[in-house]
Design a protein around this motif. Structure first.
Motif, short mmCIF file in Angstrom:
data_model
loop_
_atom_site.label_atom_id
_atom_site.label_comp_id
_atom_site.label_asym_id
_atom_site.label_seq_id
_atom_site.Cartn_x
_atom_site.Cartn_y
_atom_site.Cartn_z
N PHE A 1 28.37 69.20 37.60
CA PHE A 1 27.81 68.49 38.58
C PHE A 1 28.73 67.14 38.44
O PHE A 1 28.95 66.42 37.70
N ILE A 2 29.63 67.15 39.47
CA ILE A 2 30.70 66.12 39.66
C ILE A 2 30.44 65.02 40.65
O ILE A 2 30.09 65.18 41.72
N PHE A 3 30.61 63.78 40.09
CA PHE A 3 30.32 62.64 40.84
C PHE A 3 31.51 61.55 40.45
O PHE A 3 31.54 61.00 39.65
N GLY A 4 32.30 61.83 41.31
CA GLY A 4 33.64 61.11 41.28
C GLY A 4 34.30 61.55 39.85
O GLY A 4 34.74 62.79 39.84
N GLU A 5 34.43 60.38 39.05
CA GLU A 5 35.02 60.97 37.50
C GLU A 5 33.98 61.47 36.64
O GLU A 5 34.46 61.77 35.54
#
Lengths: 308, 702
Positions: free
Chosen positions: B398-402
């Motif tokens: 799960f990617i949130f920005g970096e």
């Protein structure tokens, strides 16, 4: 066509304008049912206290519209104080009564009705009397659309009848309209009428009835009795013996003459007038010619009398 | 509702202003009509007055003239004046001055009428006499043509002509100067009859003229000097000025009214807009309320309420309860916004992964719980899906920005009623087992049974407390040098109704989760101290969990008992069981200090197992360490354990801490312990826990 009309107009206009006497119109607008109701009232003695007198009693519209008596006889045989003037063509008079105390026929009508020596009534009594009559109830309903008869409506009807009492088609009127020619004598009489200055006062549609004049402008006229003259209205001493100039229409039929009924014939009247108001003396010949002219002023009986 | 009220008020205001507008309009119309009527009557009067003067002039000049026109004009003037008099516009007090001027005008008109009446009388006489004189001379001249004229006749004729000319001039010039000096009549000295007659007639009229002229000319002049025209102009000017003001006022008023109407229209539109917006908001709120009844606000999935409803309507539900492991940590570490975003992503991921499966609905049930409801699904299939899902999510980034977050989930699958509760139980079970991620609820998991047992145990403890069947057993602790019993460890027992005893392993966990635990501890202290009083030759130790120290009421009552029996208290040691959740070292030290003040000693129990923490020794005044049985029981067979023993012992020795070995079950172990130098030991080899301590300190080997 238009050119002709314009031309004739410019020719006729000065002619008509110049003549100081004007013929009676042939087509005065009249509300006939109302006038007939007025006629009924005019002839009805119901309008006097003792049921003795109707308007027509003193204004005999079948001959001259005036009273041949010196003074009229009214309520309980009471005598009036002046010679009854003719009701015919009265609508063309500028004021009513000998001294002009009424401005209109409506104002005039209430006079004799209330006069104690004439009908001796009051508005309330007139209204009650007429209201009691089934005949009038019906007639008023037809004319005014109401069963409630008022004094005002009664007067209105009478005035409409009086308005219808015109006598058109006098020989002179026909002459003025260019329909006929007068006889030589009549023509001469009219000329004298003008030359001697009768026309100065007796002019207009009613050949008189449009100004006040002193009886005896030139030579004082001594009236044997005191008559209600103009001074009664103006309260001015100068107006003693001043009366409304009477109409000369139908003059041949309305003897006796003057407010005091002092002249029994036209000839007598002419002689009095020429002496007192013109300061001249007419020859027999002259006065005959003038009388011939005056007779041309008698018109037809009012149309309303033949209408049913 | 307040808004509605306002709308009504504004509407009423608007209605009134409309009425006012209509009323005003009719007023204004009536006013301007009255104004026009009055003004046109004024103009007419001015005109009629001019015409009347003209007609009178005509009458004076023309020999023949029709009076009708004059009478008619007078009548018209009277009628028009009446119109002016009763004009509605004059009823306004404002126009009183006009009314007064009209009265003045009326008297002027009446005066003029009287003069005209007089004029007509005089004019007739004068005209007729002039006419007569002219004709008189003409007639004489005519007769002269036939007859001889004497000198007398000629003189008279000449004089007569002269006199006539004077009169004519006087009338033409309207000037009395022509006639006032001389006596304008013929002298009466004639001798011839004919001449005498001529003179008589001539003088009659000449005298009349001389008499009449002054009055006649004065009257004529005064008619033309009439002020009526001027008065009319003044009235008209005043009236126009007054009306102009009124028109201005009306204009201003109409502007005000119009502004009110505009304002009203704007306000009503504005209010209506607000009303519409409020209405819309209300509708939206209603919609969102309805939505939140069915859907989860965050993820847009169905919520728990929907699930409960749905479960009532379908016949063969199969439910999959999905829990995110340690979701609380994610919130703590990354913050709620990331947590929420993660939940949304998980929801979408679930939808994507399950999109190919028919007859399912996805729910969000709690903070970190999702659910999938299958209708008419095979249990094996659901389980299969659960496994795949678990693996998919565990391997998903799960990617949130970096930021890249990895999570694991636990799934409990269940088709047995009650669907939700069973799934929940199964999930709890799986959480205890870190090796399992997916479980299917089965009756034989005994999940329910353990719950029931717990309840039963609680009931047992409760009745035991009531019947005073909680009591201490005592296990001897041996001094390995002397091999004498020096102390006893008090161990809690629950005596069942059938006379058997339950060890704490059976009931203490359950008790710990209830309020009963505190009572058990208190009873242990009470009863142990009572026993200790009877055996002054021994020391006694009582177990206490680290977290019990935090319980103020408990420690208070312990110290109260200590205060009462100070001698006994000095022989009571406390065995503290380490636990992970103790952080307030100072509090523990304060407790230890207090114990020390009574002469009581502190043991660390079960050292070398679980959470053994050397840090304690840096901060706490520990007297004794009890080395855990898991080490002791294997020292004979396991070299590592032996090393651990030695280490613990060396370390303790260095810190002046005494060691007790537990679980000593064989002679060999005992010998080894002695060899290492461990001071004390306990265990079945030396003695089982007993209802009471032994009178003598000798060991009785069994």
């Amino acid at each position: 066509m238009i050119k002709w009309l314009l031309l004739s107009y410019f020719f006729l206009l000065p002619l008509l304008a110049d003549e100081p006497i004007v013929p009676i119109p042939l087509d005065e607008p009249i509300d006939i049912p109302k006038a007939k109701l007025g006629q009924e009232l005019f002839f009805d003695t119901l309008l006097s206290r003792d049921n003795s007198t109707a308007c027509v009693s003193c204004h005999d519209i079948y001959s001259g519209g005036a009273d041949e008596r010196s003074v009229s006889i009214g309520f309980n045989g009471a005598k009036g104080n002046i010679q009854a003037p003719t009701v015919l063509n009265a609508r063309y008079n500028f004021k009513q009564f000998w001294n002009g105390r009424a401005n209109t026929l409506l104002e005039q009508a209430t006079g004799p009705l209330s006069n104690p020596t004439e009908h001796n009534m009051d508005p309330k009594k007139v209204q009650d009397r007429v209201s009691l009559s089934n005949k009038y109830k019906k007639m008023f309903k037809e004319v005014y659309g109401t069963y409630s008869i008022t004094y005002e409506l009664i007067l209105d009807a009478i005035v409409e009848f009086e308005n219808a009492l015109t006598t058109p088609n006098a020989k002179f009127d026909k002459y003025l309209r260019g329909e006929i020619k007068l006889t030589h004598e009549e023509q001469e009489g009219y000329k004298l009428f003008k030359q001697y200055g009768c026309i100065t006062c007796h002019n207009g549609i009613n050949v008189g009835g449009n100004s006040f004049q002193k009886m005896g402008t030139f030579v004082a006229y001594n009236a044997s009795t005191t008559f209600p003259d103009r001074s009664e209205i103006t309260h001015n001493m100068e107006d003693i013996n001043v009366f409304k100039v009477p109409t000369l229409r139908n003059i041949a039929k309305t003897a006796p003459y003057f407010h005091d009924a002092s002249a029994r014939t036209l000839k007598e009247a002419l002689s009095v007038m020429s002496k007192h108001n013109l300061g001249i003396e007419l020859s027999n010949q002259e006065s005959d010619k003038i009388i011939l002219f005056l007779e041309t002023l008698s018109g037809e009986a009012p149309k309303i009398l033949d209408t049913f | 509702m307040k808004l509605k009220g306002m709308i009504y008020i504004v509407l009423i205001v608007g209605l009134f202003s409309s009425f006012a507008m209509v009323y005003f309009y009719t007023k204004q119309k009536a006013f301007s009509e009255n104004y026009k009527q009055f003004l046109s009557a004024m103009y007419y009067l001015e005109n009629a007055e001019e015409t009347l003067n003209y007609l009178i002039l005509q009458n004076a000049i023309y020999t023949y003239h029709n009076h009708d026109a004059i009478a008619q004009k007078q009548q018209e003037i009277n009628d028009t004046f009446r119109v002016l008099q009763i004009s509605k516009i004059l009823q306004d007090a404002h126009y009183k001055s006009i009314g007064l001027s009209l009265e003045k005008l009326q008297s002027q008109i009446q005066e003029s009428n009287t003069k005209i009446e007089k004029f007509l009388q005089l004019n007739a006489g004068v005209k007729n006499s002039l006419l007569f004189l002219t004709r008189h001379i003409d007639n004489a001249a005519e007769s002269l043509k036939q007859e001889q004229c004497s000198q007398e006749c000629k003189d008279i004729f000449l004089n007569a002509n002269l006199i006539l000319r004077q009169y004519n001039n006087a009338i033409r010039m309207q000037d009395l100067d022509y006639i006032k000096d001389a006596k304008l009549i013929l002298s009466n000295g004639a001798k011839e009859k004919k001449n005498i007659d001529f003179i008589q007639s001539f003088n009659l009229h000449a005298t009349f003229l001389q008499e009449q002229y002054p009055q006649y000319i004065a009257t004529t002049k005064s008619i033309f000097k009439s002020q009526i025209g001027l008065t009319l102009q003044q009235i008209r000017a005043n009236f126009t000025a007054l009306a102009l003001n009124d028109f201005k006022a009306l204009n201003a008023f109409s502007i005000i009214l119009f502004s009110i109407l505009i304002l009203f229209l704007t306000t009503i539109s504005f209010l209506f807009l607000i009303y519409m917006r409020e209405n819309k908001k209300l509708l939206e709120t209603k919609e969102s309320l309805e939505y939140s009844l069915v859907y989860d606000q965050l993820t847009g999935l169905y919520n728990r309420t929907s699930l409960e409803k749905k479960l009532k309507t379908i016949e063969h539900p199969h439910f999959m309860l999905i829990n995110i492991d340690s979701f609380k940590n994610i919130n703590d570490i990354y913050g709620n916004s990331i947590g929420n975003a993660l939940l949304k992503k998980i929801a979408r991921l679930l939808e994507t992964k399950l999109s190919h499966i028919d007859n399912i609905e996805i729910y969000r049930l709690g903070a970190d719980e999702f659910g999938v409801l299958f209708t008419n699904a095979l249990s094996s299939k659901v389980l299969n899906i659960a496994h795949i899902l678990e693996k998919n999510i565990a391997s998903h980034s799960f990617i949130f920005g970096e930021l890249e977050i990895h999570i694991t989930i636990s799934i409990a699958s269940n088709f047995i009623d009650p669907i939700l509760e069973n799934a929940d139980l199964a999930l709890k079970r799986i959480k205890k087992d870190p090796t399992k991620r997916v479980i299917e609820y089965r009756e034989n998991l005994n999940l329910k049974k353990s719950v029931q047992e717990n309840l039963q145990m609680l009931e047992t403890i409760k009745t035991a407390l009531l019947d005073d069947r909680i009591l201490p057993f005592f296990q001897p602790v041996i001094n390995l040098k002397t091999l004498k019993i020096e102390k006893y460890e008090a161990l809690v027992r629950l005596e069942l109704k059938n006379g058997r005893y339950l060890t704490p392993y059976k009931f203490l966990d359950t008790a710990r989760k209830s309020y009963l635990y505190e009572e058990i501890t208190r009873i242990m202290f009470e009863k142990s101290m009572r026993v200790a009083k009877v055996y002054p030759q021994y020391r006694f130790s009582i177990n206490l969990a680290m977290r019990d120290i935090l319980n103020d009421t408990l420690t208070k009552s312990i110290f109260e008992m200590f205060e009462e029996e100070k001698e006994v208290a000095s022989r009571i040691d406390i065995e503290l069981l380490e636990s992970e959740d103790l952080h307030d070292i100072e509090l523990v030290q304060a407790f230890i200090d207090k114990l020390h003040s009574f002469g009581s000693k502190i043991l660390i129990d079960d050292f070398g197992s679980g959470y053994s923490n050397f840090a304690y020794f840096a901060h706490l005044d520990i007297d004794t360490i009890k080395i855990d049985g898991s080490i002791i029981s294997e020292i004979a067979t396991n070299n590592r354990k032996m090393h651990m023993l030695r280490s613990i012992h060396n370390f303790s020795h260095g810190m002046d801490i005494v060691n007790i070995a537990e679980f000593v079950e064989t002679q060999e172990t005992a010998m080894l312990l002695k060899e290492v130098g461990v001071e004390y030991a306990q265990g079945y080899y030396f003695g089982h826990p007993l209802p009471a301590p032994l009178e003598r300190d000798e060991i009785i080997f069994s």
